[in-house]
Every structure is written in C-alpha cells, then in structure tokens.
Design an enzyme around this catalytic site. Sequence first.
Site, short mmCIF file in Angstrom:
data_model
loop_
_atom_site.label_atom_id
_atom_site.label_comp_id
_atom_site.label_asym_id
_atom_site.label_seq_id
_atom_site.Cartn_x
_atom_site.Cartn_y
_atom_site.Cartn_z
N GLY A 124 -5.05 5.10 5.47
CA GLY A 124 -4.82 3.68 5.24
C GLY A 124 -5.28 2.79 6.38
CG HIS A 125 -4.13 -1.34 6.16
ND1 HIS A 125 -3.53 -0.99 4.97
CD2 HIS A 125 -3.24 -2.10 6.82
CE1 HIS A 125 -2.33 -1.52 4.92
NE2 HIS A 125 -2.12 -2.20 6.04
#
Length: 321
Positions: A234-235
């Site tokens: 994920g980010h």
Amino acid sequence: MEDAAAGRRGDLLMATMSKVADWVGVSAPLLEVEVAEVSSIEGAQENSVVFAVEGETLGRALASKAGVILASRKLESAELPLDPRVLWVKDARYAFAVVARRLAGGGVREGVHASAVVGQKVAIGVGTSIGPGAVLGDGVVIGSGCEIGPRVTIYAGTVLGDRVVVQAGAVLGSTGFGYVRSDETGEYLIFPQQGRLIVEDDVEIGANTTIDRGALGETRIGRGTKIDNLVHIGHNCVIGKNVIIAAQTGISGSSVVEDGAILGGQVGIGEHATVGAGVILGGGAGVLSGKKMRGPGEVFWGRPARPLKEYLRDLARLKHR
C-alpha cells in the site's frame, strides 16, 4: 565480451572454468573447460554447471557429464576421488545462483518493444529491456540493466534503480487506497495520492504484484528486496533492504518492513505496523494495525502473529480441550 575468459559464441554466453572460479571467489581450477549454462544433474552436458550440497547429490554430480561441479566445502573429504571439475565453495546453492545470473547476463535484449506505450520525458537506462504491451507513464525513470516484462504498467513519476526486474502484469505507482469519510453524509472522498514510488537497485518484483505510490510522500522499496507474485504493498509503505516477501502477502498503508525481514505467503499487515529487522513472519501470519514486531531472527506465526513458541503452545491447548 566481458574479458578473454568470458565471451560469446553464437547466441550463447560462454565462460571458462577459471572465470567461473573467479565469479564464486575460489582459486583457479586445474581443469580449463568452457561452460554455457546451469543445469540439473540429470540434464547436464559437457558445457553445464551443476551444484551439490549433500553427499548423495555430489555422488550423482561426479557421475554426470557436467563440465563444472560446484560443491559445498563441508562435503570435501580425503576419501573422495580427485575430480578436477569440482570447485569447492562455501555455499554451493548460492554459488550456483551467482553463476546462473552471470551466464544469463546477456540474455535480455536491450530496447523498447514496438507495442510498448511510452509517455513523455521518460528516461530509460543502458541495457534495459521494455517488454511487449508495457506502459510507462510520463516522467518515469528506469535505470540501467533492468528487465520490464510484458504488460507491466508503471505510473507517472515512478523511479526504478539499476538491475530491477519486473515480471509480467505488475502495476507500479498506482493510486493508493486512501479515503476520508464525511460524518454528515457518509460519503467517502479520496485523499490526495500525489506522491511517488521509488524502487532501489537490484529489486525483483513478481508477476501481477501491485505497489501503490505515496499519498503526499513516497513509497520506497529498498535495495535487493525480492517480491513474489500477487503481492500488494500500500501507499507510503517503506520496505527495507534485502527483504523477502512471498506470494499473496498484503501490506497496508504507512507500514514499515525493516532490512532483512522475511514474510511468508499470505501474510497480512495492518496499517502503520512495523516489522523489525530480521523478523520472520510465517505463512498466513497477521500483524495488527500499529503493532511492532521486533527481534532479529525471531519467528512469529498465527493470527494475530505471536512468537512461534507461544503460537505452538496455544495450538496444543486447543487440541487438548
């Protein structure tokens, strides 16, 4: 041509036994042969390199046609017949991988496939291959000696270092899954996802893996990390150096995996969690959001993940209920 001891013959990269010895860091051999491939023992020919890490395997290797045999030094014995094909190394499996990589060094054709889509102001280093159907967004930077497989998508602004391998179908630098919710209406609105993704040198990324860009900062994959197929990162995640991540693992946003950690298959990590340097997460382990897992060499298992001894003790209790 690398030097006089390693060169091309037709489409094959050839190397002398002396050059192989140099690659794996051992003294020059008594025999001088040319090899062109690594092989299983069963399929070995005179131009093949094989390896042995146990006695039975070494016996089969000595009986094979192989031109060079990489054998773990722990197997060396006065009782063994002298065979000039053998190079005694500390770890034959690792040495075999080194030789395989060297021999395959010229196997990737440099250039951009005609069906690839390349945006504006894209920089591609020397010796890099861009496969069929790949898409490179505006401002993408790819270093030297990289291999970008078929139908890989690299979003705008992503930066890849040197010798990065990205297998088919991977998506790098896509928008992160970050939303804010209105208390009044219940509506979700995407939080700005305008950061970037940095992939350092010597990283390998498996097929259909996805790695999101940072929201306002960056997502970073450290040097030498190896990521299997079907992994999602994920980010704003920071993955350290020489990390191993097996298939179907998911890492939520803003989590940190420190240098040398090992993540087994189907590991799940919540947001803002930390997996410490050298930690090992067994297959299917679950790390709660915000949790910090510490201890080099410590093995954690289960959902939620806990030290292996504790996990096994819990299983024993359940069995005797």
